[in-house]
Write an enzyme that holds these catalytic residues in place. Sequence first.
Site, PDB file in Angstrom:
ATOM      1  N   GLY A   1       0.832  -1.192   0.000  1.00 30.48           N
ATOM      2  CA  GLY A   1       0.000   0.000   0.000  1.00 30.48           C
ATOM      3  C   GLY A   1       0.867   1.244   0.000  1.00 30.48           C
TER       4      GLY A   1
ATOM      5  N   GLY B   1      -0.512   4.628  -0.048  1.00 33.78           N
ATOM      6  CA  GLY B   1      -1.257   5.838   0.260  1.00 33.78           C
ATOM      7  C   GLY B   1      -0.473   6.670   1.250  1.00 33.78           C
ATOM      8  CG  LEU B   2      -1.841  10.500   2.870  1.00 30.69           C
ATOM      9  CD1 LEU B   2      -2.885  11.300   3.621  1.00 30.69           C
ATOM     10  CD2 LEU B   2      -0.641  11.380   2.556  1.00 30.69           C
ATOM     11  CB  ALA B   3      -0.389   4.765   6.285  1.00 27.40           C
TER      12      ALA B   3
ATOM     13  CB  SER C   1     -14.927  18.034   2.239  1.00 26.90           C
ATOM     14  OG  SER C   1     -14.226  18.394   3.412  1.00 26.90           O
TER      15      SER C   1
ATOM     16  NE  ARG D   1     -16.133  12.835   9.304  1.00 26.39           N
ATOM     17  CZ  ARG D   1     -15.036  12.587   8.611  1.00 26.39           C
ATOM     18  NH1 ARG D   1     -14.582  11.340   8.519  1.00 26.39           N
ATOM     19  NH2 ARG D   1     -14.385  13.564   7.994  1.00 26.39           N
TER      20      ARG D   1
ATOM     21  CG  HIS E   1     -15.935   8.267   5.015  1.00 24.84           C
ATOM     22  ND1 HIS E   1     -15.431   8.557   3.764  1.00 24.84           N
ATOM     23  CD2 HIS E   1     -15.185   8.999   5.885  1.00 24.84           C
ATOM     24  CE1 HIS E   1     -14.431   9.401   3.870  1.00 24.84           C
ATOM     25  NE2 HIS E   1     -14.250   9.679   5.149  1.00 24.84           N
TER      26      HIS E   1
ATOM     27  CD  GLU F   1      -9.815   3.411   6.205  1.00 24.52           C
ATOM     28  OE1 GLU F   1     -11.035   3.151   6.229  1.00 24.52           O
ATOM     29  OE2 GLU F   1      -9.270   4.009   5.251  1.00 24.52           O
TER      30      GLU F   1
ATOM     31  CG  LEU G   1      -5.896  13.326   5.537  1.00 24.51           C
ATOM     32  CD1 LEU G   1      -5.894  14.683   4.842  1.00 24.51           C
ATOM     33  CD2 LEU G   1      -5.640  12.226   4.518  1.00 24.51           C
TER      34      LEU G   1
END
Length: 667
Positions: free
Chosen positions: A41, A43-45, A285, A338, A430, A454, A470
């Site tokens: 992976g 992504g950001l992580a 958002s 949320r 989500h 995540e 994030l």
Amino acid sequence: MSKLDSKIPEGPVAQKWTNYKNHINLVNPANKRNIDIIIVGTGLAGGSAAATLAEQGYNVKTFCYQDSPRRAHSIAAQGGINAAKNYMGDGDSTYRLFYDTVKGGDYRSREANVHRLAEVSANIIDQCVAQGVPLARDYGGLLDNRSFGGTLVSRTFYAKGQTGQQLLLGAYSAMNRQIARGKIQMFNRHEMMDVVIVNGKARGIIARNMITGEIERHSAHAVVIASGGYGNVYYLSTNAMGSNGSAAWKAHKKGAFFANPCFTQIHPTCIPRSGDYQSKLTLMSESLRNDGRIWVPKKIEDAKAIQQGKLKPIQIAEEDRDYYLERRYPSFGNLAPRDISSRAAKERCDAGYGVNATGEAVYLDFATAINRYGKEKALILGIQSPTKEKIIELGEKVIEEKYGNLFQMYEKIVDQNPYKTPMMIYPATHYTMGGLWVDYNLMTTVPGLYCIGEANFSDHGANRLGASALMQGLADGYFVLPYTIGDYLAPDIKTGPIPTNSTEFDEAEKAIKEKLTFFINNKGEHSVDYYHKKLGKIMWDKVGMGRTVKSLEEAIVEIQQVRDEFWKNVKVPGQMNELNPELEKATRVADFMELAELFAKDALNRNESCGGHFREDFQTEDGEALRDDVNYAYVAAWEYTGKPSEAILHKEELKFEELEFKTRSYK
């Protein structure tokens, strides 16, 4: 007897991370070049971890199923990233971010991990600014902030409505530097098919080249899972269509415990479903809730008229509008967390006050903000007695500067101008707070197998506050894993390269080829999507925003039935040794079929309501979540034993040294 050891350091919570770093084992810089790390992976992580570990000197192999790390789903996190830097001078602090995150997660997260997250948050912003990430700035040149749900301060840094994308480009640029140096080997269009365990340690993976279909073996001294969440178990979600839970699930089946699978976030600000033909949903958002006011008609007859197309929202008088979040949660209003905001929208729509043809939508209205900003701008420009039209013109320009790309996206999808008429929104799946269980070091129950972002469970408890995804991904990748993994790898400096010609690699590859061959040769009648949709409907209807014992028991039986039918009757066209998207989907949906059952089993086991897990049989008189801190203040970590129905529960008791349990109220 539980097999869990969270390895939380001793001492006061505010000193744990510093003391930990002072006493861990380190790897000499000259020895790091002899150690290999696989990261699944980007992504950001995963991207931030790969860049940092390679910068430190490790040999890194990264794998992503996309054609480029730039396409990771992290780009869809639009609104911002939290950090406790108190640029606004409004009372924010590391402690307040720590407290808000634990409270926001309904006291179901690990206190030590959350405090560490709050501690390193400020470093993330400095790192990203140094990389050139174009975070928004105020009139004086300082970084700007806005508010997100569940907080009373402005701590969310942002880049218009493209924050995730800009942060990912920062990590991607750092990765590219290491790729050019030869410290990162990038395997695009490769999918991890299994983890390989050698002598009890994670020592590599089996991957499939998605272009050629070739099965490949890759070895390393440690493996890091950074593959995101499993929200697509619902089929319809805000996740990218390719997002899947397979890497984490494969790790689970090789011994990594899966924690809190039922903790799934429903986002309140999504463009509503418009028909059965849809394959995904689009997120608007949460940052929009800074200026948008959420409402439905007060009168049922007005709601019915809107549903039938006989009335427009701008024709509803102000006194006939129910700003229900402001009414029910006056302290937080439209920025209630949320989970609470989603259930409140569902309650109004279930009562018949929905505002689209399906009755499953509420309004997000910017008229008040446009008017307010327009008047402010007129004063700044020295315009005396501006007309109503001038105020609206000036106000719309301010809104465009803050959210322009989001408004443009909405108009393209819905074909309505959100500057002139309220947006329509409705909750949608989500983010997943559950994931692989990890200890304080971010290691799973399999030695040498780490999990970040995540894909793990550790920081958000039962509900994630907006703009914290994030933060966690970059905290894990830039500032936590690079410390903790060295402590494990220090004894491995004399191990040498891990061979791939072992029995363990042979057996893992053989099992993968047998499964792929089965799918290609199975002469079924229905597509993979046919079964994925059936699974998603069960999950949304019976394991969605509201759960009951009856619905969960029914869901488990129905999931098992769909899974049995899937294996008997799925049809996968094409060949194994070629580009075959249907084959890719088949392996992922097969994993979702198992994960979904464990998901429902976990929800049935947890006889309380907390965060995103709302059991309708456990609620207060006014419809809020009713937690049970006596019996359920634990992490539910499930051990795979062959079938999801036979998974063994292990409990990590949650102990709060700094904070005490409180009723979670936003009123």
